[in-house]
Structure formats: C-alpha cells, structure tokens
Design an enzyme around this catalytic site. Structure first.
Site, PDB file in Angstrom:
ATOM      1  N   ARG A   2       0.819  -1.216   0.000  1.00  0.00           N
ATOM      2  CA  ARG A   2       0.000   0.000   0.000  1.00  0.00           C
ATOM      3  C   ARG A   2       0.852   1.266   0.000  1.00  0.00           C
ATOM      4  O   ARG A   2       0.427   2.301   0.523  1.00  0.00           O
ATOM      5  CB  ARG A   2      -0.965   0.049   1.203  1.00  0.00           C
ATOM      6  CG  ARG A   2      -2.090  -0.943   1.173  1.00  0.00           C
ATOM      7  CD  ARG A   2      -3.294  -0.394   0.406  1.00  0.00           C
ATOM      8  NE  ARG A   2      -4.155  -1.495  -0.009  1.00  0.00           N
ATOM      9  CZ  ARG A   2      -5.168  -1.973   0.719  1.00  0.00           C
ATOM     10  NH1 ARG A   2      -5.474  -1.425   1.844  1.00  0.00           N
ATOM     11  NH2 ARG A   2      -5.880  -2.983   0.272  1.00  0.00           N
TER      12      ARG A   2
ATOM     13  N   ASP B 120      -6.346  -2.953  -7.902  1.00  0.00           N
ATOM     14  CA  ASP B 120      -6.931  -3.634  -6.746  1.00  0.00           C
ATOM     15  C   ASP B 120      -7.172  -5.086  -7.098  1.00  0.00           C
ATOM     16  O   ASP B 120      -7.372  -5.421  -8.272  1.00  0.00           O
ATOM     17  CB  ASP B 120      -8.250  -2.979  -6.327  1.00  0.00           C
ATOM     18  CG  ASP B 120      -8.587  -3.333  -4.882  1.00  0.00           C
ATOM     19  OD1 ASP B 120      -8.084  -2.654  -3.982  1.00  0.00           O
ATOM     20  OD2 ASP B 120      -9.317  -4.317  -4.669  1.00  0.00           O
TER      21      ASP B 120
ATOM     22  N   ARG C 212      -7.115  11.383  -5.266  1.00  0.00           N
ATOM     23  CA  ARG C 212      -8.303  10.603  -4.932  1.00  0.00           C
ATOM     24  C   ARG C 212      -9.537  11.494  -4.711  1.00  0.00           C
ATOM     25  O   ARG C 212     -10.667  11.057  -4.934  1.00  0.00           O
ATOM     26  CB  ARG C 212      -7.952   9.808  -3.682  1.00  0.00           C
ATOM     27  CG  ARG C 212      -8.899   8.802  -3.196  1.00  0.00           C
ATOM     28  CD  ARG C 212      -9.096   7.623  -4.087  1.00  0.00           C
ATOM     29  NE  ARG C 212     -10.073   6.769  -3.420  1.00  0.00           N
ATOM     30  CZ  ARG C 212     -11.375   6.957  -3.496  1.00  0.00           C
ATOM     31  NH1 ARG C 212     -11.882   7.895  -4.257  1.00  0.00           N
ATOM     32  NH2 ARG C 212     -12.200   6.171  -2.830  1.00  0.00           N
TER      33      ARG C 212
ATOM     34  N   ARG D 156      -3.325   6.128   0.929  1.00  0.00           N
ATOM     35  CA  ARG D 156      -3.872   7.310   1.595  1.00  0.00           C
ATOM     36  C   ARG D 156      -2.943   7.989   2.595  1.00  0.00           C
ATOM     37  O   ARG D 156      -3.221   9.089   3.048  1.00  0.00           O
ATOM     38  CB  ARG D 156      -5.185   6.945   2.286  1.00  0.00           C
ATOM     39  CG  ARG D 156      -6.320   6.749   1.301  1.00  0.00           C
ATOM     40  CD  ARG D 156      -7.500   6.072   1.947  1.00  0.00           C
ATOM     41  NE  ARG D 156      -7.127   4.719   2.333  1.00  0.00           N
ATOM     42  CZ  ARG D 156      -7.941   3.859   2.929  1.00  0.00           C
ATOM     43  NH1 ARG D 156      -9.164   4.222   3.241  1.00  0.00           N
ATOM     44  NH2 ARG D 156      -7.529   2.655   3.222  1.00  0.00           N
TER      45      ARG D 156
ATOM     46  N   TYR E 100     -14.275 -12.473  -0.870  1.00  0.00           N
ATOM     47  CA  TYR E 100     -15.011 -11.226  -1.125  1.00  0.00           C
ATOM     48  C   TYR E 100     -16.265 -11.478  -1.946  1.00  0.00           C
ATOM     49  O   TYR E 100     -17.294 -10.839  -1.755  1.00  0.00           O
ATOM     50  CB  TYR E 100     -14.099 -10.216  -1.843  1.00  0.00           C
ATOM     51  CG  TYR E 100     -13.144  -9.525  -0.893  1.00  0.00           C
ATOM     52  CD1 TYR E 100     -13.532  -8.386  -0.188  1.00  0.00           C
ATOM     53  CD2 TYR E 100     -11.859 -10.018  -0.665  1.00  0.00           C
ATOM     54  CE1 TYR E 100     -12.673  -7.762   0.699  1.00  0.00           C
ATOM     55  CE2 TYR E 100     -10.986  -9.393   0.218  1.00  0.00           C
ATOM     56  CZ  TYR E 100     -11.411  -8.263   0.899  1.00  0.00           C
ATOM     57  OH  TYR E 100     -10.568  -7.653   1.775  1.00  0.00           O
TER      58      TYR E 100
HETATM   59  O1  CP3 Z   1       0.383   0.508  -3.175  1.00  0.00           O
HETATM   60  C1  CP3 Z   1      -0.020  -0.655  -3.387  1.00  0.00           C
HETATM   61  O2  CP3 Z   1       0.158  -1.612  -2.615  1.00  0.00           O
HETATM   62  C2  CP3 Z   1      -0.702  -0.923  -4.707  1.00  0.00           C
HETATM   63  C3  CP3 Z   1      -2.103  -0.792  -4.718  1.00  0.00           C
HETATM   64  C4  CP3 Z   1      -2.995  -1.784  -3.998  1.00  0.00           C
HETATM   65  C5  CP3 Z   1      -4.290  -1.414  -3.549  1.00  0.00           C
HETATM   66  N1  CP3 Z   1      -4.943  -2.541  -3.171  1.00  0.00           N
HETATM   67  C6  CP3 Z   1      -4.824  -0.046  -3.560  1.00  0.00           C
HETATM   68  C7  CP3 Z   1      -5.901   0.304  -2.626  1.00  0.00           C
HETATM   69  C8  CP3 Z   1      -2.864  -3.155  -3.774  1.00  0.00           C
HETATM   70  C9  CP3 Z   1      -1.650  -4.047  -3.981  1.00  0.00           C
HETATM   71  C10 CP3 Z   1      -4.106  -3.621  -3.255  1.00  0.00           C
HETATM   72  C11 CP3 Z   1      -4.398  -5.038  -2.971  1.00  0.00           C
HETATM   73  C12 CP3 Z   1      -5.589  -5.386  -2.198  1.00  0.00           C
HETATM   74  N2  CP3 Z   1      -6.862  -4.860  -2.306  1.00  0.00           N
HETATM   75  C13 CP3 Z   1      -5.634  -6.427  -1.257  1.00  0.00           C
HETATM   76  C14 CP3 Z   1      -4.481  -7.318  -0.911  1.00  0.00           C
HETATM   77  C15 CP3 Z   1      -3.550  -6.658   0.057  1.00  0.00           C
HETATM   78  C16 CP3 Z   1      -4.126  -6.600   1.451  1.00  0.00           C
HETATM   79  O3  CP3 Z   1      -4.332  -5.484   1.911  1.00  0.00           O
HETATM   80  O4  CP3 Z   1      -4.278  -7.657   2.060  1.00  0.00           O
HETATM   81  C17 CP3 Z   1      -6.935  -6.485  -0.736  1.00  0.00           C
HETATM   82  C18 CP3 Z   1      -7.447  -7.426   0.317  1.00  0.00           C
HETATM   83  C19 CP3 Z   1      -7.695  -5.505  -1.419  1.00  0.00           C
HETATM   84  C20 CP3 Z   1      -9.148  -5.198  -1.264  1.00  0.00           C
HETATM   85  C21 CP3 Z   1      -9.305  -3.838  -0.730  1.00  0.00           C
HETATM   86  N3  CP3 Z   1      -9.131  -2.699  -1.473  1.00  0.00           N
HETATM   87  C22 CP3 Z   1      -9.642  -3.463   0.591  1.00  0.00           C
HETATM   88  C23 CP3 Z   1      -9.906  -4.417   1.724  1.00  0.00           C
HETATM   89  C24 CP3 Z   1      -9.674  -2.060   0.613  1.00  0.00           C
HETATM   90  C25 CP3 Z   1     -10.075  -1.182   1.759  1.00  0.00           C
HETATM   91  C26 CP3 Z   1      -8.884  -0.929   2.598  1.00  0.00           C
HETATM   92  C27 CP3 Z   1      -9.108   0.202   3.533  1.00  0.00           C
HETATM   93  O5  CP3 Z   1      -8.187   0.356   4.357  1.00  0.00           O
HETATM   94  O6  CP3 Z   1     -10.100   0.938   3.426  1.00  0.00           O
HETATM   95  C28 CP3 Z   1      -9.314  -1.607  -0.668  1.00  0.00           C
HETATM   96  C29 CP3 Z   1      -9.171  -0.202  -1.087  1.00  0.00           C
HETATM   97  C30 CP3 Z   1      -7.840   0.257  -1.529  1.00  0.00           C
HETATM   98  N4  CP3 Z   1      -7.024  -0.432  -2.374  1.00  0.00           N
HETATM   99  C31 CP3 Z   1      -7.219   1.498  -1.191  1.00  0.00           C
HETATM  100  C32 CP3 Z   1      -6.006   1.539  -1.893  1.00  0.00           C
HETATM  101  C33 CP3 Z   1      -5.016   2.655  -1.933  1.00  0.00           C
HETATM  102  C34 CP3 Z   1      -7.799   2.596  -0.308  1.00  0.00           C
HETATM  103  C35 CP3 Z   1      -9.153   2.996  -0.747  1.00  0.00           C
HETATM  104  C36 CP3 Z   1      -9.351   4.414  -1.215  1.00  0.00           C
HETATM  105  O7  CP3 Z   1      -8.435   5.108  -1.680  1.00  0.00           O
HETATM  106  O8  CP3 Z   1     -10.500   4.805  -1.162  1.00  0.00           O
END
Ligand code: CP3
Length: 356
Positions: free
Chosen positions: A32, A81, A45, A36, A158
């Site tokens: 990540r 994602d 964003r 954010r 999911y």
């Molecule tokens: O920087 C990076 O790592 C690359 C981008 C990336 C994102 N998601 C961006 C993101 C990667 C590699 C992911 C993978 C991802 N997405 C996973 C596997 C990694 C993990 O965390 O276990 C999972 C389970 C997801 C599904 C997902 N997407 C969730 C559970 C969430 C919510 C997380 C939260 O804290 O709210 C997301 C949203 C997400 N994916 C964000 C980002 C930057 C934040 C949401 C936003 O900007 O509104």
C-alpha cells in the site's frame, strides 16, 4: 517475446534478492505504498473515484509513481486492486469511503455460480496492462515494477461474503457445505488469474505478487486443499504459458497473510514460489529455519510499529535485516501501511533497512 522496449533497469536489488543473488543493500518497499498516507494520493483521490483511477492508465501511473518520487523505495507496485477480477467476472464492486469494498450482489449459494462469466482477460483487463506499460516507460528504469493479483481463496472470500469481514463466515461455510462448488469457483478464478498474470508480464511487470490476504481463516488442512493447491496451479500455469510464448520468466511472490508456520513450510516446499511474504506475527529466525535456504523471505514489521519514534523505527528496521540476514531477504511491513501511517517513519524504515 514482449513487444516493448523499456529503458534499462538501474536498481535491480529487488530482482536479485528474489532470485537469490547477492545484493549491496537489502531491497525495501511497503505494501500500500501508493495510498492514503500520502497527501498527494489523497489529492488525486479527491478528484477521482477509486476504480476510475484503476481504469485510467495516466492516473494509475501517476499514483504508482508518487511514492517513488518521495522515498528511496527499491520497487514500485502498480496501482490497482485485487477486486478488478470479480468485476471482470461480471460482479459489481463499489469502494465505499470509510467502509471499503462492497459487492452488493454476493454469491449466496452454488446456484449463483451461473451468474459468473469467464472473461476474455486480454480485453476485460487490458486497462491494467496499459497502466503497467505506461508506468514502466515513465519509471525510466529507476526501480522495477511489481504486478499483482488476489489469490483464488481471497477473491472467493469477497465474492461470497459481499465485502470485507473480520471473520468471513459465509465463504468459510461454503468450504464445508459446498466443497465441490467451492473448488469449481476456485478453479475458475485460477484460470482467470493465470491469464491475468501473463498479461501483466507481457505489459512489463517484472515480478508478480499473489495476495492471499484471507489466509487467516484457514487451518493447515484447509490451506492445503483450498489455497496451496491453487497457488501451485497459478505458479505452474504462469510459468508454462510464458515458456510457450517465449517470454522470459519473472520471479513470483506468494503472501499468505495469517498462514501458520506449518502452512508456510508446505508453501516453501511445494509451491515453487521464489519469494514468500510473512505477516508480522511470524518470528524471522523461526521462519528462516523452517522455510529453508532456497526461498526469499519478505516482510514483516508490524505496520503499527511505524507509530513508534523515528529512532526506534530505524533501529527496528536494522534489527529486522540482522534477523533475516541480507541474503534472500526483501524488507517490507507485515501488511499494508495504514491510511494515517506517518511519513517520517516511512523514511526512517527505509533508511534503517539500507543502513545495514
Ligand atoms: O500501493 C499498493 O500496494 C498498490 C495498490 C494496492 C491497492 N490494493 C490499492 C488500494 C494493492 C496491492 C491492493 C491489494 C488489495 N486490495 C488487497 C491485498 C492486500 C491486502 O491489503 O491484504 C486487498 C485485500 C484488497 C481489497 C481492498 N481494497 C480493501 C480491503 C480495501 C479497503 C482498505 C481500507 O483500508 O479501506 C481496498 C481499497 C484500496 N485499495 C485502497 C487503496 C489505496 C484505499 C481505498 C481508497 O483510496 O479509497
């Protein structure tokens, strides 16, 4: 062969560590890292919906580069994602602020499998390939670019639960009540994931990470039957397809968050992955002893340790490298950085890793 002619790579620490070659300094990146905790990400964003950023190569590229401009990271990871796969299979996915991902029409029982489509990945997910190619060009060889996917069990979670959950009761119920349908779904996702990862390599991804983020819920027996089985098929499938098409292989990482040491040991022995990611509950020395010398380990500082003082973060990072050793090690956190992770601690973490 890949059709692209990319600028030569200037920092190959990540790829060297993944292949088990010696490195001058231990490579470091953070899950990540495009997210954010960065004000510039929050700015981007505020103007665009989450999946619009994913689907617009110029925006995905910009967000991928943001952390690379600011920090001395040794790798970039394409902004996307894991849930783009359920979308490509015909499911709706919303990213709700403060809630996370929501799939409003989850798979309630096996009769719902008929709603899913097997997409033509090259068409349905071409936007990810375009984002990767543009980002590889824009990086100018500064650091390698990581591509990724969700693992089948995590994606099934999911799709059946309808979103995130701290206990994932519905997909876990499926494994016992509908084992045959569960395998059918996992196999369908596996076939799509293989095509998706090959697409990413063709587009320019230099290492592939498979996120099994819901490994927490699997005991060793469930891990073997419902996770490891498909992780192996993905590794073999990607390798075979790349060889068939005369495309050079890239290293692959599996990150089964929450998996037990027994499960991690099975993965190291049978999975065929170059790198295994560890969450922060795993002891570095024990992992090294149990997983053996032929696999690179990645991780695993507690994301919450970033809230300690900068001096302590630096010291913990250096200590992590001493415990894992400089050989076959990639420094990272044990899961993604939190949305308010302090930027000064990120600098201290990277400096601590590079100091050894
Ligand atoms: O920087 C990076 O790592 C690359 C981008 C990336 C994102 N998601 C961006 C993101 C990667 C590699 C992911 C993978 C991802 N997405 C996973 C596997 C990694 C993990 O965390 O276990 C999972 C389970 C997801 C599904 C997902 N997407 C969730 C559970 C969430 C919510 C997380 C939260 O804290 O709210 C997301 C949203 C997400 N994916 C964000 C980002 C930057 C934040 C949401 C936003 O900007 O509104």
């Amino acid at each position: 062969m890949t059709e692209h002619n990319f600028p030569p790579l200037k920092n190959d620490r990540l790829l060297r560590a993944a292949r088990g070659e010696p490195v001058d300094k231990v490579p470091v990146w953070i899950m990540r890292q495009a997210g954010r905790y960065l004000p510039e990400f929050r700015e981007t964003r505020s103007k665009s919906d989450f999946f619009t950023i994913c689907r617009t190569p110029a925006l995905a590229c910009e967000v991928t580069l943001q952390p690379i401009r600011r920090f001395d990271y040794d790798a970039s990871i394409i902004f996307s994602d894991i849930l783009v796969i359920p979308q490509a299979m015909g499911m709706e996915v919303e990213m709700r602020p403060g809630v996370g991902p929501v799939l409003p029409e989850p798979l309630i029982d096996p009769s719902h499998l008929s709603r899913l489509v097997r997409p033509d990945v090259d068409k349905a997910l071409s936007y990810v390939g375009d984002a990767i190619t543009l980002t590889r060009q824009s990086l100018q060889g500064k650091v390698p670019l990581i591509g990724f996917t969700g693992a089948p069990w995590t994606l099934m979670g999911y799709m059946v639960q309808g979103g995130g959950s701290s206990t994932m009761p519905l997909p876990r119920l499926w494994l016992y009540r509908y084992p045959k349908a569960s395998h059918q779904l996992l196999q369908l996702i596996t076939d799509i994931v293989i095509d998706y990862l090959v697409l990413q390599v063709k587009a320019g991804a230099q290492l592939l990470q498979v996120f099994e983020s819901s490994g927490d819920f699997l005991n060793d027996e469930l891990f073997q039957n419902f996770s490891l089985k498909y992780l192996k098929l993905i590794r073999e499938g990607v390798q075979n397809k790349l060889v068939e098409q005369n495309i050079p292989l890239v290293p692959m990482t599996a990150f089964p968050k929450g998996a037990t040491l027994n499960s991690l040991e099975m993965l190291a022995k049978e999975g065929g992955y170059d790198v295994i990611g560890l969450d922060w509950t795993i002891d570095p020395s024990e992992a090294r002893a149990r997983l053996g010398p032929n696999v690179t380990l990645q991780g695993n500082m507690d994301p919450c340790a970033l809230y300690a003082s900068e001096a302590e973060v630096f010291e913990r990072a250096a200590e992590l490298v001493r415990k894992f050793g400089k050989h076959r090690y990639i420094a990272n956190l044990g899961h993604g950085i939190l949305p308010d992770g302090p930027i000064t601690s990120v600098e201290a973490f990277i400096a601590g890793v590079h100091s050894v």
